[in-house]
Design an enzyme around this catalytic site. Sequence first.
Site, PDB file in Angstrom:
ATOM      1  N   LYS A   1     -10.553  -7.048   3.153  1.00  0.00           N
ATOM      2  CA  LYS A   1     -10.427  -5.659   3.617  1.00  0.00           C
ATOM      3  C   LYS A   1     -11.699  -5.140   4.272  1.00  0.00           C
ATOM      4  CE  LYS A   1      -6.552  -3.775   1.130  1.00  0.00           C
ATOM      5  NZ  LYS A   1      -6.061  -2.686   0.305  1.00  0.00           N
TER       6      LYS A   1
ATOM      7  N   LYS B   1       0.422 -12.419   7.476  1.00  0.00           N
ATOM      8  CA  LYS B   1       1.574 -11.825   6.789  1.00  0.00           C
ATOM      9  C   LYS B   1       1.977 -10.530   7.515  1.00  0.00           C
ATOM     10  CE  LYS B   1      -0.593  -8.817   3.377  1.00  0.00           C
ATOM     11  NZ  LYS B   1      -0.484  -8.202   2.087  1.00  0.00           N
TER      12      LYS B   1
ATOM     13  N   LYS C   1       1.128  -3.522   7.256  1.00  0.00           N
ATOM     14  CA  LYS C   1       1.092  -2.184   7.863  1.00  0.00           C
ATOM     15  C   LYS C   1      -0.095  -2.033   8.806  1.00  0.00           C
ATOM     16  CE  LYS C   1       2.595  -0.203   3.556  1.00  0.00           C
ATOM     17  NZ  LYS C   1       1.998   0.264   2.309  1.00  0.00           N
TER      18      LYS C   1
HETATM   19  P1  AMP Z   1       0.568  -3.064   0.298  1.00  0.00           P
HETATM   20  O1  AMP Z   1       1.340  -2.672   1.513  1.00  0.00           O
HETATM   21  O2  AMP Z   1      -0.517  -4.072   0.631  1.00  0.00           O
HETATM   22  O3  AMP Z   1       0.133  -1.897  -0.557  1.00  0.00           O
HETATM   23  O4  AMP Z   1       1.573  -3.915  -0.604  1.00  0.00           O
HETATM   24  C1  AMP Z   1       2.496  -3.347  -1.471  1.00  0.00           C
HETATM   25  C2  AMP Z   1       3.277  -4.443  -2.149  1.00  0.00           C
HETATM   26  O5  AMP Z   1       4.052  -5.157  -1.167  1.00  0.00           O
HETATM   27  C3  AMP Z   1       2.405  -5.471  -2.847  1.00  0.00           C
HETATM   28  O6  AMP Z   1       2.995  -5.840  -4.085  1.00  0.00           O
HETATM   29  C4  AMP Z   1       2.372  -6.625  -1.901  1.00  0.00           C
HETATM   30  O7  AMP Z   1       2.219  -7.856  -2.563  1.00  0.00           O
HETATM   31  C5  AMP Z   1       3.747  -6.540  -1.230  1.00  0.00           C
HETATM   32  N1  AMP Z   1       3.668  -7.050   0.154  1.00  0.00           N
HETATM   33  C6  AMP Z   1       2.943  -6.518   1.158  1.00  0.00           C
HETATM   34  N2  AMP Z   1       3.108  -7.219   2.308  1.00  0.00           N
HETATM   35  C7  AMP Z   1       3.947  -8.242   2.016  1.00  0.00           C
HETATM   36  C8  AMP Z   1       4.528  -9.321   2.782  1.00  0.00           C
HETATM   37  N3  AMP Z   1       4.274  -9.465   4.069  1.00  0.00           N
HETATM   38  N4  AMP Z   1       5.376 -10.180   2.149  1.00  0.00           N
HETATM   39  C9  AMP Z   1       5.661 -10.019   0.833  1.00  0.00           C
HETATM   40  N5  AMP Z   1       5.170  -9.018   0.054  1.00  0.00           N
HETATM   41  C10 AMP Z   1       4.320  -8.146   0.632  1.00  0.00           C
END
Ligand code: AMP
Length: 372
Positions: free
Chosen positions: A148, A237, A240
């Site tokens: 990050k 991956k 956002k």
């Molecule tokens: P975040 O958007 O990073 O706050 O992620 C929120 C949740 O979504 C977390 O549990 C991540 O592990 C899951 N997550 C985020 N991006 C992915 C992705 N591309 N594939 C699978 N899980 C994801």
Amino acid sequence: MLRKSRFIGNARMLHKSVKRTDYKLHRTDIPARSTIFSLIQPTGTFHLGNYLGAVRVWKDLCDLKQPDTKLLFGTADLHAITVPKPNTSEFRRYRQEAIASILSIGIDPTRAIVFHQSQVAQHTELHWLLSTITPMGSLNRMTQWKSKSNLKDLNDADAVGAVKLGLFSYPVLQAADILLYKSTHVPVGDDQAQHLELTRDIAQRFNTLYNREFFQLPTTILAPTKRILSLANTAKKMSKSDPNQNALIYLNDEPDVISRKIRKAVTDSVSHEFKYDPVLRPGVANLINVISGVQRKSIEDVEKDIAKYHSHQDFKNYVTEVLVEELRDPREKFMKYMKEPQYLEEITKSGAESASEIAEQNMKTIKEIMGF
Ligand code: AMP
């Protein structure tokens, strides 16, 4: 010698604490009287990765209607500011959108406590207490603060010195979030598994230091779907923060937007058959993984279903159809909830009251144990 054997014992125990769920959750997955907890950062509308990798499992857990199980879900808004959010009106909207998204995918606020982390002051209080028993070395091993802060070289003292304390120590806040409710199960995406291991380590350190089995070591619940990749670059991956908005599908994307993004999704030149081969055909494999996640079918069954397609257009039309159908209801509900800010406010206010009751009681015991 003693140290070594204790470590091995812990490593075994940690390994047993991770559970990947089946495409459909079963009551036997979650014992009665469990406390299930998870938060998501309010940094924009949810995308397919968030949905299949994390929050749809929250809904499945609600739908289990397991007796005496506590469910707590919400936004990790204190975590979100580890990447500063000086645009406060945008941040406010993100927080609201996250609650609207949680409700729109079917999480029932009469079954689950839905709230913002910042509404319950004990999260930050416990963060401090736990930070006093967390080794810097453990935090140093975490990968997220490095990615990050875009650190390229860990030997670059200036770059490392510029990393903010909150970004470095946020896994301790995450441990505090989870342990504050004495959570037994934490559903998260794969990328959070490392933080959950640290949480168990911190809980164990606390129990050992104060000679009390106070914290149960929480089990990581992983969604059955593998990580969803960017539609534009399968080396990354779906995220956002991707500047290329064609690389991700949001839960509130309109059908024509979904269709356009899927049409643009990278695949390859082979069109006589569409098979799951993440190494040689990562783009196609990613789309197959998406269908498998949405339909809760094995990769093999999806491959059988798509055997009839012999052109990219037919295959991609099918992917679009599957997504438009799955996301119709969440999209419509999301639009509806975003027009009801007062309702969203009431949900989190009452959720925060319920969460605070549990937090206050546990915090009182934790402080007693620690000699305050
Ligand atoms: P975040 O958007 O990073 O706050 O992620 C929120 C949740 O979504 C977390 O549990 C991540 O592990 C899951 N997550 C985020 N991006 C992915 C992705 N591309 N594939 C699978 N899980 C994801």
